[in-house]
Design a protein around this motif. Structure first.
Motif, PDB file in Angstrom:
ATOM      1  N   GLN A 180      52.105  -6.590  11.672  1.00  0.00           N
ATOM      2  CA  GLN A 180      53.442  -6.151  11.283  1.00  0.00           C
ATOM      3  C   GLN A 180      54.527  -6.794  12.152  1.00  0.00           C
ATOM      4  N   ASP A 181      54.125  -7.405  13.245  1.00  0.00           N
ATOM      5  CA  ASP A 181      55.062  -8.061  14.158  1.00  0.00           C
ATOM      6  C   ASP A 181      54.642  -9.524  14.312  1.00  0.00           C
ATOM      7  N   LYS A 182      55.380 -10.398  13.656  1.00  0.00           N
ATOM      8  CA  LYS A 182      55.060 -11.823  13.633  1.00  0.00           C
ATOM      9  C   LYS A 182      54.934 -12.411  15.046  1.00  0.00           C
ATOM     10  N   LYS A 205      37.757  -1.142  15.807  1.00  0.00           N
ATOM     11  CA  LYS A 205      38.963  -0.861  16.589  1.00  0.00           C
ATOM     12  C   LYS A 205      39.856  -2.093  16.655  1.00  0.00           C
ATOM     13  N   SER A 206      39.249  -3.266  16.783  1.00  0.00           N
ATOM     14  CA  SER A 206      40.023  -4.508  16.805  1.00  0.00           C
ATOM     15  C   SER A 206      40.727  -4.742  15.476  1.00  0.00           C
ATOM     16  N   GLN A 207      40.069  -4.391  14.377  1.00  0.00           N
ATOM     17  CA  GLN A 207      40.697  -4.528  13.066  1.00  0.00           C
ATOM     18  C   GLN A 207      41.880  -3.560  12.930  1.00  0.00           C
ATOM     19  N   ASN A 208      41.731  -2.367  13.467  1.00  0.00           N
ATOM     20  CA  ASN A 208      42.844  -1.411  13.438  1.00  0.00           C
ATOM     21  C   ASN A 208      44.033  -1.961  14.224  1.00  0.00           C
ATOM     22  N   ARG A 209      43.762  -2.573  15.373  1.00  0.00           N
ATOM     23  CA  ARG A 209      44.837  -3.204  16.160  1.00  0.00           C
ATOM     24  C   ARG A 209      45.453  -4.361  15.389  1.00  0.00           C
ATOM     25  N   ALA A 210      44.619  -5.104  14.668  1.00  0.00           N
ATOM     26  CA  ALA A 210      45.108  -6.245  13.883  1.00  0.00           C
ATOM     27  C   ALA A 210      46.093  -5.783  12.810  1.00  0.00           C
ATOM     28  N   THR A 211      45.815  -4.656  12.182  1.00  0.00           N
ATOM     29  CA  THR A 211      46.706  -4.119  11.161  1.00  0.00           C
ATOM     30  C   THR A 211      48.089  -3.866  11.749  1.00  0.00           C
ATOM     31  N   VAL A 212      48.142  -3.322  12.943  1.00  0.00           N
ATOM     32  CA  VAL A 212      49.412  -3.037  13.614  1.00  0.00           C
ATOM     33  C   VAL A 212      50.082  -4.338  14.063  1.00  0.00           C
ATOM     34  N   THR A 272      49.868 -17.651   2.139  1.00  0.00           N
ATOM     35  CA  THR A 272      49.783 -16.197   1.948  1.00  0.00           C
ATOM     36  C   THR A 272      48.822 -15.815   0.825  1.00  0.00           C
ATOM     37  N   GLU A 273      48.025 -16.761   0.365  1.00  0.00           N
ATOM     38  CA  GLU A 273      47.112 -16.513  -0.753  1.00  0.00           C
ATOM     39  C   GLU A 273      45.793 -15.869  -0.326  1.00  0.00           C
ATOM     40  N   ILE A 274      45.708 -15.435   0.885  1.00  0.00           N
ATOM     41  CA  ILE A 274      44.491 -14.802   1.385  1.00  0.00           C
ATOM     42  C   ILE A 274      44.669 -13.286   1.309  1.00  0.00           C
ATOM     43  N   PRO A 275      43.641 -12.575   0.845  1.00  0.00           N
ATOM     44  CA  PRO A 275      43.767 -11.109   0.786  1.00  0.00           C
ATOM     45  C   PRO A 275      44.045 -10.503   2.160  1.00  0.00           C
ATOM     46  N   LYS A 276      44.812  -9.443   2.158  1.00  0.00           N
ATOM     47  CA  LYS A 276      45.190  -8.764   3.405  1.00  0.00           C
ATOM     48  C   LYS A 276      43.954  -8.338   4.204  1.00  0.00           C
ATOM     49  N   ARG A 277      42.938  -7.823   3.518  1.00  0.00           N
ATOM     50  CA  ARG A 277      41.718  -7.371   4.206  1.00  0.00           C
ATOM     51  C   ARG A 277      41.043  -8.527   4.941  1.00  0.00           C
ATOM     52  N   ASP A 303      48.640 -20.207   9.831  1.00  0.00           N
ATOM     53  CA  ASP A 303      49.393 -20.499   8.609  1.00  0.00           C
ATOM     54  C   ASP A 303      49.824 -19.221   7.891  1.00  0.00           C
ATOM     55  N   TYR A 304      49.006 -18.180   7.969  1.00  0.00           N
ATOM     56  CA  TYR A 304      49.373 -16.903   7.353  1.00  0.00           C
ATOM     57  C   TYR A 304      50.560 -16.270   8.092  1.00  0.00           C
ATOM     58  N   VAL A 305      50.460 -16.184   9.394  1.00  0.00           N
ATOM     59  CA  VAL A 305      51.515 -15.554  10.194  1.00  0.00           C
ATOM     60  C   VAL A 305      52.831 -16.325  10.066  1.00  0.00           C
ATOM     61  N   ASN A 306      52.747 -17.648   9.985  1.00  0.00           N
ATOM     62  CA  ASN A 306      53.954 -18.468   9.823  1.00  0.00           C
ATOM     63  C   ASN A 306      54.531 -18.401   8.416  1.00  0.00           C
ATOM     64  N   GLY A 307      53.784 -17.789   7.479  1.00  0.00           N
ATOM     65  CA  GLY A 307      54.256 -17.690   6.100  1.00  0.00           C
ATOM     66  C   GLY A 307      53.967 -18.924   5.267  1.00  0.00           C
ATOM     67  N   ASP A 308      53.208 -19.867   5.810  1.00  0.00           N
ATOM     68  CA  ASP A 308      52.894 -21.092   5.072  1.00  0.00           C
ATOM     69  C   ASP A 308      51.798 -20.870   4.032  1.00  0.00           C
TER      70      ASP A 308
END
Length: 143
Positions: A24-26, A14-21, A70-75, A63-68
């Motif tokens: 989408q909002d930085k 459930k936490s992962q499902n929330r993370a997906t949402v 992005t080489e990590i898989p989405k999963r 670093d991912y959220v800031n866009g610095d």
């Protein structure tokens, strides 16, 4: 005390499902990371065994959220943020307000996440070291 692994994994899903949402909002993602970091710092003594792993999970997610970075898989980033959301939630399999025991399931989930994404974290550490190296070598002569 025996942990109910299935129940923990269900909450984590459930936490992962929330993370997906949230991803989408930085702004929400950054706030979630900041809140989880605050909780971690407040409980550093109880988290000593996983502290270095936790710091790395915070760093890569920030670093991912800031866009610095992005080489990590989405999963993988979803698993990491899902782990931080689980950690942040005061009401999970073992409620956090229970002294000493409250963080046991959180530590279990954080270790699980770490093991799932360890190869991605190794790549991140190499990238991070290179970034730090560029800063340190700022006075090096250019070619």
């Amino acid at each position: 005390m025996k942990l109910n692994r299935q129940k923990i994994l269900s909450f984590f899903k459930k936490s992962q499902n929330r993370a997906t949402v949230i991803l989408q909002d930085k702004t929400k993602a950054s706030a979630t990371i900041k809140d989880a970091l605050g909780k971690a710092v407040s409980n550093k003594g109880e988290l000593e065994g996983v502290w270095s792993k936790l710091v790395l999970l915070f760093a890569v997610s920030k670093d991912y959220v800031n866009g610095d970075y992005t080489e990590i898989p989405k999963r993988s980033i979803i698993a990491i943020l899902g782990g931080l959301i689980y950690f942040l939630s005061p009401i999970d399999v073992i409620p956090d307000f229970i002294p000493v025991l409250g963080l046991i399931d959180d530590v279990f989930v954080l270790n699980l996440v770490y093991k799932q994404v360890v190869k991605d974290l190794e790549k991140y550490k190499i990238w991070k070291d290179q970034q730090d190296g560029r800063i340190i070598n700022i006075d090096a002569p250019s070619k």
